[in-house]
Scaffold this motif. Structure first.
Motif, PDB file in Angstrom:
ATOM      1  N   PHE A   4       0.832  -1.211   0.000  1.00  0.00           N
ATOM      2  CA  PHE A   4       0.000   0.000   0.000  1.00  0.00           C
ATOM      3  C   PHE A   4       0.867   1.263   0.000  1.00  0.00           C
ATOM      4  N   LEU A   5       1.913   1.277   0.807  1.00  0.00           N
ATOM      5  CA  LEU A   5       2.795   2.447   0.849  1.00  0.00           C
ATOM      6  C   LEU A   5       3.496   2.654  -0.494  1.00  0.00           C
ATOM      7  N   HIS A   6       3.903   1.552  -1.133  1.00  0.00           N
ATOM      8  CA  HIS A   6       4.579   1.665  -2.432  1.00  0.00           C
ATOM      9  C   HIS A   6       3.635   2.203  -3.505  1.00  0.00           C
ATOM     10  N   ILE A   7       2.417   1.695  -3.545  1.00  0.00           N
ATOM     11  CA  ILE A   7       1.438   2.177  -4.539  1.00  0.00           C
ATOM     12  C   ILE A   7       1.101   3.639  -4.278  1.00  0.00           C
ATOM     13  N   ALA A   8       0.964   4.023  -3.013  1.00  0.00           N
ATOM     14  CA  ALA A   8       0.690   5.426  -2.689  1.00  0.00           C
ATOM     15  C   ALA A   8       1.830   6.320  -3.156  1.00  0.00           C
ATOM     16  N   ALA A   9       3.072   5.868  -2.988  1.00  0.00           N
ATOM     17  CA  ALA A   9       4.220   6.654  -3.451  1.00  0.00           C
ATOM     18  C   ALA A   9       4.219   6.776  -4.972  1.00  0.00           C
ATOM     19  N   ALA A  10       3.868   5.692  -5.682  1.00  0.00           N
ATOM     20  CA  ALA A  10       3.832   5.744  -7.147  1.00  0.00           C
ATOM     21  C   ALA A  10       2.757   6.703  -7.636  1.00  0.00           C
ATOM     22  N   CYS A  11       1.585   6.694  -6.999  1.00  0.00           N
ATOM     23  CA  CYS A  11       0.509   7.621  -7.380  1.00  0.00           C
ATOM     24  C   CYS A  11       0.909   9.069  -7.094  1.00  0.00           C
ATOM     25  N   LEU A  12       1.523   9.297  -5.954  1.00  0.00           N
ATOM     26  CA  LEU A  12       1.964  10.652  -5.616  1.00  0.00           C
ATOM     27  C   LEU A  12       3.069  11.110  -6.558  1.00  0.00           C
ATOM     28  N   PHE A  13       3.920  10.198  -6.976  1.00  0.00           N
ATOM     29  CA  PHE A  13       4.961  10.532  -7.939  1.00  0.00           C
ATOM     30  C   PHE A  13       4.359  10.944  -9.273  1.00  0.00           C
ATOM     31  N   LEU A  14       3.281  10.288  -9.672  1.00  0.00           N
ATOM     32  CA  LEU A  14       2.574  10.678 -10.896  1.00  0.00           C
ATOM     33  C   LEU A  14       2.000  12.086 -10.778  1.00  0.00           C
ATOM     34  N   LYS A  15       1.461  12.426  -9.613  1.00  0.00           N
ATOM     35  CA  LYS A  15       0.950  13.793  -9.388  1.00  0.00           C
ATOM     36  C   LYS A  15       2.067  14.821  -9.538  1.00  0.00           C
ATOM     37  N   ILE A  16       3.246  14.498  -9.035  1.00  0.00           N
ATOM     38  CA  ILE A  16       4.372  15.434  -9.118  1.00  0.00           C
ATOM     39  C   ILE A  16       4.807  15.624 -10.562  1.00  0.00           C
ATOM     40  N   LEU A  17       4.935  14.538 -11.309  1.00  0.00           N
ATOM     41  CA  LEU A  17       5.349  14.649 -12.710  1.00  0.00           C
ATOM     42  C   LEU A  17       4.323  15.426 -13.528  1.00  0.00           C
ATOM     43  N   ASP A  18       3.041  15.242 -13.228  1.00  0.00           N
ATOM     44  CA  ASP A  18       2.005  16.026 -13.907  1.00  0.00           C
ATOM     45  C   ASP A  18       2.113  17.504 -13.537  1.00  0.00           C
ATOM     46  N   ALA A  19       2.397  17.783 -12.270  1.00  0.00           N
ATOM     47  CA  ALA A  19       2.531  19.183 -11.843  1.00  0.00           C
ATOM     48  C   ALA A  19       3.722  19.851 -12.518  1.00  0.00           C
ATOM     49  N   LEU A  20       4.769  19.091 -12.802  1.00  0.00           N
ATOM     50  CA  LEU A  20       5.936  19.628 -13.507  1.00  0.00           C
ATOM     51  C   LEU A  20       5.759  19.641 -15.021  1.00  0.00           C
ATOM     52  N   LYS A  21       4.606  19.102 -15.491  1.00  0.00           N
ATOM     53  CA  LYS A  21       4.261  19.090 -16.925  1.00  0.00           C
ATOM     54  C   LYS A  21       5.307  18.343 -17.760  1.00  0.00           C
ATOM     55  N   LEU A  22       5.745  17.191 -17.235  1.00  0.00           N
ATOM     56  CA  LEU A  22       6.727  16.388 -17.948  1.00  0.00           C
ATOM     57  C   LEU A  22       6.031  15.390 -18.865  1.00  0.00           C
ATOM     58  N   PRO A  23       6.619  15.099 -20.018  1.00  0.00           N
ATOM     59  CA  PRO A  23       6.023  14.095 -20.908  1.00  0.00           C
ATOM     60  C   PRO A  23       6.175  12.691 -20.339  1.00  0.00           C
ATOM     61  N   ALA A  24       5.265  11.797 -20.746  1.00  0.00           N
ATOM     62  CA  ALA A  24       5.297  10.389 -20.333  1.00  0.00           C
ATOM     63  C   ALA A  24       5.289  10.242 -18.820  1.00  0.00           C
ATOM     64  N   ALA A  25       4.533  11.101 -18.134  1.00  0.00           N
ATOM     65  CA  ALA A  25       4.497  11.047 -16.670  1.00  0.00           C
ATOM     66  C   ALA A  25       3.886   9.733 -16.183  1.00  0.00           C
ATOM     67  N   PHE A  26       2.779   9.329 -16.786  1.00  0.00           N
ATOM     68  CA  PHE A  26       2.140   8.071 -16.381  1.00  0.00           C
ATOM     69  C   PHE A  26       3.060   6.884 -16.649  1.00  0.00           C
TER      70      PHE A  26
END
Length: 544
Positions: A127-149
């Motif tokens: 659960f902690l690992h999946i939460a970190a991966a989802c939060l990492f996706l939010k960060i990459l989207d906030a930075l407007k990076l390509p291929a964030a997902f």
């Protein structure tokens, strides 16, 4: 004069000419902006998060069936929980200063849940690992990076995270990364006083929980450089309190730490070896192991050319960024590479250990920095292919889908191996041929489950036990098992050799002496049998 027409000024420009000039300038600026900055990627929707969660759960689900936690065969203390008696010990001042009290508390609390402890332990980690991966996706989207997902999904399914999820004692890495990412997210947003207050709180908490979080102010400084081409000093004002928090907590938590006795040259060489191992595991994770044998030679340890090779490898990247500093992709590469190096410092300085205390490379030391290098590789590749047009997007979709299928297969295969303790110990025994601990674990696991014949033949079992005795001659329990194995296989000479070793010990168990005496009598060795029975009388004062 009234009714006369005013003459135009010699400096005046006709309105139609002015409008055409402005229109041409506007179009030129638009084309320039289009050529420099590609279209911003769309943020991930709920389907992307659902896909990430389902794939991660599906790949790691077999691991939950293992039930192996706090293995008795692990002779290394992986966490202070092993030496604590009660929950209050986790919240003492000294524990808060040197350990992660949240992680330690979770270890205590999971013991009291009315569920299988092993399944609960691994479920919390997942659960902690999946939460970190989802939060990492939010960060990459906030930075407007390509291929964030894509980058977040690769991190979620990466084979190098398996040790952190499975082996007990490494939950502090999961908790630490989660709070580091949470602080980064609010630092990137920072739209209100509420966001900034949360940022201050999360930064302080992350610095207390994990040493790698002390570089958070530097990471947010890099974010400012990423977001603004020419930042001003006032753009960094909000980071000053964060630097003070990190400095204060860093001094407080490390002032009582014991300095290492290793020579500076040895420490630098060790960090260099860790660097190469981390890069290889992040980009080419071909070795599916919980513990990796370090491949160290005398030349590698002593050679300065190898010690400083990682620095030489990074120089071309920074030179490339320097000559293209005005371009967004160059700033992204600079930020990603520098952020990875900052978060890697914690792992580079750590010395990994195998079950018996031998030096080993461990993936958990790289867990906190792993998402950064994954994003650096995947987002860069995705951005390059995305610039080639619609054909490149189709190529990326097909190629990445195939890559994720392969990655999922690797994760499932590794998870299935760990789910079966017999297969896990057998694989570890082959990976560490000079270590006796995994061999003992394999033999005893097979004996407990009474399934030795399903995995190994009698001769293979005997050979493994002989290798254990050769590596550790004082293994009494293995001597007994080996004597019985030889006896059942009809190899009386070999069985006799081990029974005599058992009988010569200072105070063998009474049942073992009786077993040896009976075996001597069955072989017609009456004198040896009587001598053994007499020794039982002298040791335990029992009647013949």
């Amino acid at each position: 004069m009234p009714g006369s027409q005013a003459e135009p000024s010699p400096t005046a420009t006709p309105k139609c000419h002015t409008s055409k000039t402005q229109e041409r300038a506007r179009r030129k600026r638009h084309r320039r902006s289009q050529s420099v900055d590609p279209a911003e990627p769309k943020p991930a929707g709920w389907r992307a998060y659902l896909t990430l969660i389902l794939l991660a759960v599906g790949c790691y689900l077999p691991m939950l069936q293992s039930g192996l936690i706090w293995s008795d065969y692990d002779q290394v203390e992986r966490t202070a929980f092993s030496s604590m008696d009660q929950l209050a010990d986790a919240w003492s001042l000294e524990s808060i200063r040197t350990e992660d009290p949240l992680t330690l508390s979770s270890y205590f609390l999971e013991q009291h849940l009315p569920l299988p402890v092993g399944a609960v332990h691994h479920t919390i980690n997942l659960f902690l690992h999946i939460a970190a991966a989802c939060l990492f996706l939010k960060i990459l989207d906030a930075l407007k990076l390509p291929a964030a997902f894509s980058a977040s999904l690769v991190f979620a399914l990466h084979p190098a995270v398996m040790q952190t999820l499975f082996w007990s004692g490494y939950r502090e890495e999961l908790v630490g990364l989660l709070f580091i990412l949470a602080a980064l997210y609010f630092g990137i947003q920072n739209r209100s006083t509420r966001d900034y207050s949360i940022l201050l709180f999360l930064t302080a908490l992350a610095c207390l929980l994990h040493p790698a979080a002390l570089v958070l102010p530097l990471l947010l400084t890099l974010v400012v450089f990423h977001q603004k081409r020419f930042p001003h000093l006032r753009d960094f004002n909000h980071l000053l309190p964060l630097f003070c928090i990190a400095l204060f907590i860093g001094v407080w938590t490390h002032s009582g730490s014991t300095p290492t006795d290793a020579a500076p040259g040895v420490s630098v060489a060790h960090s260099s070896q860790n660097f190469f191992f981390f890069i290889k595991q992040a980009l080419i994770p071909s070795n599916l192991r919980l513990f990796h044998q370090p491949r160290v030679s005398a030349e590698f340890t002593a050679g300065a050319q190898y010690t400083f090779l990682p620095i030489f490898l990074l120089i071309p990247f920074y030179v490339l960024v320097l000559f293209n500093h005005g371009k967004p992709w160059a700033r992204s590469v600079f930020v990603g590479l520098t952020a990875y190096l900052l978060l890697s410092i914690y792992g580079l300085l750590k010395v990994g250990t195998f079950l018996d205390g031998q030096p080993a490379h461990e993936d958990h030391s790289h867990y906190v920095a792993l998402p950064i290098i994954v994003a650096l590789a995947v987002c860069s590749l995705g951005g390059i292919i995305g610039r080639t047009g619609s054909g490149g997007k189709v190529l990326w979709s097909v190629g990445f889908t195939l890559f994720i299928l392969m990655l999922s297969g690797i994760a499932v295969a590794h998870s299935l191996t760990l789910a079966d303790r017999r297969s896990m110990w057998q694989k570890m025994s082959k990976q560490w041929p000079e270590a006796w601990v995994p061999k003992v674990a394999l033999i005893e696991t097979l004996q407990e489950n009474e399934t030795a014949g399903e995995l190994l033949t009698q001769i293979e079992m005997i050979n493994i036990m002989e290798s254990i005795i050769e590596l550790n001659p004082e293994q009494k329990s293995m001597r007994i098992a080996l004597a019985r194995a030889y006896r059942s296989d009809g190899q009386n000479a070999q069985a006799l050799r081990h029974y005599r070793w058992i009988a010569r010990q200072e105070r063998p168990e009474q049942a073992l002496l009786k077993e040896a005496a009976e075996y001597y009598r069955n072989l017609g060795m009456t004198w040896d049998a009587q001598t053994t029975l007499d020794r039982i009388d002298s040791l335990y004062n029992t009647d013949p």
